[in-house]
Enzyme design. Structure first.
Site, PDB file in Angstrom:
ATOM      1  N   GLU B  69       0.807  -1.166   0.140  1.00 23.75           N
ATOM      2  CA  GLU B  69      -0.058  -0.069  -0.062  1.00 23.75           C
ATOM      3  C   GLU B  69       0.755   1.257   0.061  1.00 23.75           C
ATOM      4  O   GLU B  69       0.447   2.466  -0.723  1.00 23.75           O
ATOM      5  CB  GLU B  69      -0.917  -0.121   1.314  1.00 23.75           C
ATOM      6  CG  GLU B  69      -2.109  -0.895   1.027  1.00 23.75           C
ATOM      7  CD  GLU B  69      -1.690  -2.274   1.568  1.00 23.75           C
ATOM      8  OE1 GLU B  69      -0.647  -2.497   1.817  1.00 23.75           O
ATOM      9  OE2 GLU B  69      -2.444  -3.336   1.548  1.00 23.75           O
ATOM     10  N   PHE B 131     -11.152  -8.285  13.472  1.00 20.75           N
ATOM     11  CA  PHE B 131     -10.307  -8.828  12.595  1.00 20.75           C
ATOM     12  C   PHE B 131      -9.917  -7.672  11.621  1.00 20.75           C
ATOM     13  O   PHE B 131     -10.717  -7.017  10.676  1.00 20.75           O
ATOM     14  CB  PHE B 131     -10.443  -9.989  11.829  1.00 20.75           C
ATOM     15  CG  PHE B 131      -9.563 -10.342  10.738  1.00 20.75           C
ATOM     16  CD1 PHE B 131      -8.246 -10.871  11.305  1.00 20.75           C
ATOM     17  CD2 PHE B 131      -9.658 -10.421   9.389  1.00 20.75           C
ATOM     18  CE1 PHE B 131      -6.993 -11.117  10.393  1.00 20.75           C
ATOM     19  CE2 PHE B 131      -8.559 -10.728   8.418  1.00 20.75           C
ATOM     20  CZ  PHE B 131      -7.436 -10.805   8.958  1.00 20.75           C
ATOM     21  N   GLN B 132      -8.480  -7.281  11.408  1.00 21.57           N
ATOM     22  CA  GLN B 132      -8.391  -5.988  10.550  1.00 21.57           C
ATOM     23  C   GLN B 132      -8.977  -4.668  10.887  1.00 21.57           C
ATOM     24  O   GLN B 132      -8.999  -3.989   9.972  1.00 21.57           O
ATOM     25  CB  GLN B 132      -8.370  -6.508   9.160  1.00 21.57           C
ATOM     26  CG  GLN B 132      -7.284  -7.376   8.734  1.00 21.57           C
ATOM     27  CD  GLN B 132      -7.171  -7.782   7.108  1.00 21.57           C
ATOM     28  OE1 GLN B 132      -8.067  -7.643   6.373  1.00 21.57           O
ATOM     29  NE2 GLN B 132      -5.839  -8.290   6.876  1.00 21.57           N
ATOM     30  N   LYS B 181     -17.719  -1.671   5.579  1.00 19.12           N
ATOM     31  CA  LYS B 181     -18.084  -2.720   4.670  1.00 19.12           C
ATOM     32  C   LYS B 181     -19.533  -2.699   4.437  1.00 19.12           C
ATOM     33  O   LYS B 181     -19.986  -2.930   3.076  1.00 19.12           O
ATOM     34  CB  LYS B 181     -17.663  -4.094   5.064  1.00 19.12           C
ATOM     35  CG  LYS B 181     -17.644  -5.128   4.016  1.00 19.12           C
ATOM     36  CD  LYS B 181     -16.836  -6.275   4.289  1.00 19.12           C
ATOM     37  CE  LYS B 181     -16.812  -7.373   3.066  1.00 19.12           C
ATOM     38  NZ  LYS B 181     -16.158  -8.722   3.669  1.00 19.12           N
ATOM     39  N   MET B 495      24.193   9.782   2.547  1.00 18.16           N
ATOM     40  CA  MET B 495      24.074  11.246   3.253  1.00 18.16           C
ATOM     41  C   MET B 495      24.156  10.893   5.007  1.00 18.16           C
ATOM     42  O   MET B 495      24.802  11.777   5.240  1.00 18.16           O
ATOM     43  CB  MET B 495      22.657  11.696   2.983  1.00 18.16           C
ATOM     44  CG  MET B 495      22.272  13.119   3.608  1.00 18.16           C
ATOM     45  SD  MET B 495      23.425  14.244   2.861  1.00 18.16           S
ATOM     46  CE  MET B 495      22.571  14.809   1.340  1.00 18.16           C
TER      47      MET B 495
END
Lengths: 180, 580
Positions: B69, B131-132, B181, B495
């Protein structure tokens, strides 16, 4: 130089906005001394009253960051001279103490406190005023078996303000101005 | 009259429907109405209804399946920055959403317009540790311009309209819409989609106050040594022409911030270079010598100003910005001009006198010559065996003639590329500026290509940053994306190593980084690749890369311990810039 500033924020009444505003203070490690949300003079618009102890520079910057938030209509800050403010405090005291000791009753009267609940075992008084006033009453009541104490956040009204109705009209008008 | 016009506007921007529609389809209808053509995303449980609806929209909406993502959101950023449109992202709930956070923070600080849609668990499960499930709204509040959780499909058209309007208007930024959902599945009476044009609590453009424009013009007209600093605001405001006209009329030397690069062609005679820690010598030194500093669409980042208490104290400051909270935030302005520079610049131009500041501009050229002698010649035409990053970029310029979009990651290669890359056209420099997100370049280059299909996109990446998001090679493979990947490999986190050398007595603590065989890696993804270790092969390899049809990975081995100079050390004033 740090001083007490009262920040007033007019907002839409949306979930999550309190968090969005609160984290702007915590991100900058600014302690919120007092925070109140309530309806405002305009239906559907919320008013936050936030008290901080900071330099004007810091306050000015955070206020402009707050005003930038999409759901904030207006944000500004004032010194204590520019506002009228009150806090409300509740004191729970054993009823027998008050009944027996004339001095307590006199004290309460002196501080403008009034009884809101009187039961056999305890009495609840409320007092409104500035922080120092409600604080002082707390101190003097302490020796008489104070059971519980709570104080509200500050609510404040600007001395020089004509309210938000006109400003809101202005904001709503802009939609029409743009399309003409 | 005004009513009739209003009606027309309304009709143009609405899609009429009279049927029942699912929340998911309403999201996609909103995209079509907003002119979205490409979505970067990754499916998962809580966003499956939207993906199911997308199955029927594949002919109208292109979806690019990324590999992570974070890659999706950086791609959307790249897309937004080269196309000037809103970048759109799909991610699922929980880990899908939390993987967006870096990209949101990056887009927030670099003012990139994004609309991210995250799936969320059913609304009856909110707060149950389902869940999630994760509290996406509260996690993303500090890194979004606006966010909102939808639990009822009826809200979707209006919320999406607001999302696009907020993302792209005013100072752009990322918006996240979290949709449960049940709202995605819910059928509702879909009337039509109306574009949002006004939110009463939101003022994208402050009202331009003429008296401040006049005060600014007066300062500029009285200035003997005026100096313009320009930032990404010029590009975001689509005001490149207005800006050019402004500096040309006033004969004003102008230097850019990192994100302002490409707003003005590099070769323009009034373009005197880049500001900042690794910017050019003249612009930094002369910041503390000019008499009027005119900052346009930039925010005086600490990497630009160095030590604030010694920053341009001798100068009157004029600051033009669309975001009122930027004015007087870091540098106190003598005149703050609120407004969109697309509006304010023409006003200002009309009030300034035609002028040339030949002697003053010559000072910039003189400093440039000093920088060429002390730094640039050695960097672009090194005498040593080892290749320098600068010479690679120099050769790239020679081949692209400054026409390519150059995407950079973060670190030494970024500073070198931004210092030396040539840009003829706007929206050609895509880099992670404010947040400094390593791993940005590869996915951002993917999006950059979709945002400008006809242009060459070269992603210049260090060996460290490349290893952070190299999974997106899979996205390039699957979608045949023509991105040129140029890895400048110095086998160090360069760097940080440079700072360790300069400020930590060469204690190279965990900056020695090994790389995999990038050529084999690219080949395993079916991407053509080549490695260059000797200078004599460089130009041919770069030409091969650019001429290759399709994606190409070129790894160039450069000197291990080269440093980027000039440099304004942290805590120092811009005029204390070091050439070595």
């Amino acid at each position: 130089m740090k001083a007490e500033y009262t920040i007033t924020v007019y907002t839409e009444n949306h979930i999550g906005l309190l968090n969005r505003i609160a984290i702007m203070f915590s991100r900058r490690k600014i302690n919120i001394e007092s925070l109140n949300t309530s309806p405002s003079e305009v239906n559907g618009i919320h008013r936050f009253t936030i008290v901080v102890n900071e330099t004007e520079e810091v306050v000015r910057k955070i206020v402009s960051q707050i005003e930038k938030q999409v759901e904030v209509l207006k944000a500004f800050y004032n010194t204590d001279n520019e506002i009228v403010w009150q806090e409300l405090a509740l004191y729970k005291v054993p009823t027998d103490e008050i009944a027996e000791k004339v001095k307590v009753e006199r004290l309460l009267r002196e501080y403008g406190a009034r009884a809101v609940v009187i039961r056999k075992d305890y009495t609840i008084f409320e007092a409104t005023g500035h922080r120092e006033e409600t604080e002082k009453l707390l101190e003097v009541l302490a020796p008489y078996g104070l059971i519980e104490f709570v104080r509200s956040a500050r609510v404040a009204i600007l001395k020089a303000s004509s309210g938000f109705h006109d400003k809101l009209m202005e904001l709503e008008m802009e939609a029409n101005i743009e399309s003409i | 009259m005004s009513l009739a016009k209003n009606d027309t506007v309304l009709q143009e921007s609405t899609v009429e429907y009279d049927t029942q529609l699912s929340g998911s389809s309403a999201v996609l209808e909103a995209f079509l109405a907003e002119g979205v053509d490409t979505i970067f995303g990754y499916p998962g449980g809580a966003i499956m209804p939207i993906y199911d609806a997308l199955y029927d929209y594949q002919d109208k909406l292109q979806h690019i399946l990324v590999r992570h993502e974070q890659g999706g959101i950086h791609a959307a950023q790249g897309y937004a920055r080269t196309s000037g449109k809103v970048g759109v992202v799909f991610a699922t709930s929980g880990p899908g959403a939390t993987n967006l956070v870096t990209g949101l923070a990056d887009a927030m600080i670099d003012s990139t317009p994004l609309v991210c849609i995250t799936g969320q668990v059913f609304s009856h499960l909110l707060g149950t540790d389902a869940f999630q499930e994760t509290d996406v709204i509260n996690i993303t509040t500090p890194v979004t311009k606006w966010n909102y959780q939808v639990t009822d499909a009826n809200e979707i058209p209006e919320v999406l309209a607001k999302a696009f309007y907020i993302a792209e208007s005013g100072r752009p930024g990322p918006v996240l819409i979290d949709i449960t959902k049940n709202a995605q599945l819910q059928k509702f009476d879909y009337k039509r989609y109306t574009k949002c044009k006004h939110i009463r609590s939101y003022r994208p453009k402050p009202i331009v106050r003429k008296e401040y424009v006049e005060a600014a013009a007066q300062l500029i007209n009285e200035a003997k040594k005026p100096f313009v600093l320009f930032g990404q605001g010029i590009i975001l405001g689509k005001a490149e022409n207005e800006f050019k006209t402004f500096i040309e009329k006033g004969g004003l030397p102008a230097a850019c911030t990192l994100l302002g690069l490409s707003a003005l062609p590099t070769e323009h005679p009034l373009h005197v270079g880049m500001l900042g820690m690794h910017g050019n010598y003249g612009p930094n030194v002369l910041t503390n010598e000019c008499d009027v500093l005119i900052a346009i669409g930039m925010r005086f980042d600490d990497r630009v100003t160095g030590l604030l208490s010694k920053y341009a104290k001798q100068a009157k400051i004029v600051h033009l910005d669309i975001d009122p909270s930027e004015i007087n935030k870091n540098v106190k302005a003598d005149v703050g001009v609120w407004g969109d520079c697309k509006d304010t610049l023409p006003l200002l131009t009309s009030l300034i006198n035609e002028n040339v500041h030949t002697a003053w501009i010559q000072k910039f050229y003189d400093y440039r010559q000093q920088e060429i002698d002390a730094v640039i010649t050695n960097e672009l035409h090194p005498k040593g065996d080892k290749m320098t990053m600068g010479e690679v970029i120099h050769q790239l310029n020679e081949l692209t003639h400054g026409n390519a979009i150059v995407v950079t990651d973060v670190g030494q290669h970024q500073m070198v590329t931004c210092r030396y890359a040539k840009f003829n056209d706007t929206k050609s420099n895509i880099t992670s500026g404010g947040l400094g997100t390593m791993g940005f370049a590869l996915p951002a280059a993917i999006g950059a290509k979709f945002g400008a299909l006809h242009r060459t996109v070269v992603a210049v990446i260090g060996d460290g940053g490349f290893q952070m998001t190299l999974q997106e090679l899979g996205t390039i493979m699957q979608n045949d994306i023509d991105v040129k990947i140029l890895i400048l490999n110095n086998q160090f986190l360069g760097m940080v190593r440079q700072w360790q050398e300069l400020f930590h007595e060469r204690r190279y603590s965990f900056t020695d980084i090994k790389s995999p065989d990038y050529i084999m890696l690219a080949k395993s993804y079916g991407i053509a690749a080549q490695k260059v270790e000797a200078r004599e092969n460089l130009v041919a390899a770069l030409a091969t890369m650019l001429q290759h049809k399709g994606s190409f990975l070129l790894e160039v081995m450069v000197g291990r311990e080269n440093n980027v100079f000039p440099m304004v050390p942290q805590g120092c004033s811009v005029s204390e810039i070091r050439l070595r």
